[in-house]
Motif scaffolding. Sequence first.
Motif, PDB file in Angstrom:
ATOM      1  N   ARG A 152       0.536   0.414 -10.467  1.00  0.00           N
ATOM      2  CA  ARG A 152      -0.576   0.660  -9.598  1.00  0.00           C
ATOM      3  C   ARG A 152      -1.237  -0.649 -10.076  1.00  0.00           C
ATOM      4  O   ARG A 152      -1.529  -1.210 -11.140  1.00  0.00           O
ATOM      5  N   LYS A 190       0.942  -1.011  -0.011  1.00  0.00           N
ATOM      6  CA  LYS A 190       0.096   0.040  -0.029  1.00  0.00           C
ATOM      7  C   LYS A 190       0.933   1.097  -0.024  1.00  0.00           C
ATOM      8  O   LYS A 190       1.792   1.473   0.700  1.00  0.00           O
ATOM      9  N   HIS A 191       0.534   2.100  -1.055  1.00  0.00           N
ATOM     10  CA  HIS A 191       1.249   3.265  -1.113  1.00  0.00           C
ATOM     11  C   HIS A 191       0.626   4.545  -0.331  1.00  0.00           C
ATOM     12  O   HIS A 191      -0.652   4.325   0.280  1.00  0.00           O
ATOM     13  N   HIS A 192       1.346   5.551   0.145  1.00  0.00           N
ATOM     14  CA  HIS A 192       0.515   6.542   1.046  1.00  0.00           C
ATOM     15  C   HIS A 192      -0.592   6.961   0.498  1.00  0.00           C
ATOM     16  O   HIS A 192      -1.398   7.754   1.162  1.00  0.00           O
ATOM     17  N   SER A 246       0.393  -0.966  -4.982  1.00  0.00           N
ATOM     18  CA  SER A 246       1.385  -1.136  -6.177  1.00  0.00           C
ATOM     19  C   SER A 246       2.193  -2.382  -6.035  1.00  0.00           C
ATOM     20  O   SER A 246       2.231  -3.012  -5.154  1.00  0.00           O
ATOM     21  N   SER A 256       7.448   0.365 -10.199  1.00  0.00           N
ATOM     22  CA  SER A 256       6.073   0.054  -9.383  1.00  0.00           C
ATOM     23  C   SER A 256       5.118   0.249 -10.383  1.00  0.00           C
ATOM     24  O   SER A 256       5.036   1.318 -11.091  1.00  0.00           O
TER      25      SER A 256
END
Length: 161
Positions: free
Chosen positions: A56, A40-42, A47, A54
């Motif tokens: 999505r 999980k990206h911020h 991703s 990377s």
Amino acid sequence: MKITPEHVRDVLNYDPTTGIFHWRKKVAQRVHVGDYAGSKHHSGYLSIFTLGRSHRAHRLAWMHYYGEQPPKFIDHINGKRSDNRIANLRAATAATNAENRHGGQKGSASGLLGVARNGNNWQAYICVQKKPLYLGTFKTPEEAHQAYLNAKRKFHDACTI
């Protein structure tokens, strides 16, 4: 190297009912077949790292399921960026994607979408065809937000709230 649907299907398993990816092949030292793929990206998006960069996860889900390059914009219908079930993804325009926002902007006084402080009161506004539309001033942020939601349901065809 550009990612292709063939590569995605070759290295990843995707469950369209859960939106979850698992590795089909060992593509890196720390990756094991069957491991959950993604982080999980911020920003809230998931991703997956492959082919040196990377990607999505919702774009990979589209490729895996439909076997084609995804459209420029993919909308998460329920507004949850980590929910990559195929039933929650739809091709969109930039406007549709923007109209389907579910939460307020970070750092906003109210934390509610379409609501801003105006002195001791709260103001509601919405953009319709790129033009701001004033909806009124209210005593509480909740009243202003309700006015915003009513307008959103009326003016934004892609609205799911």
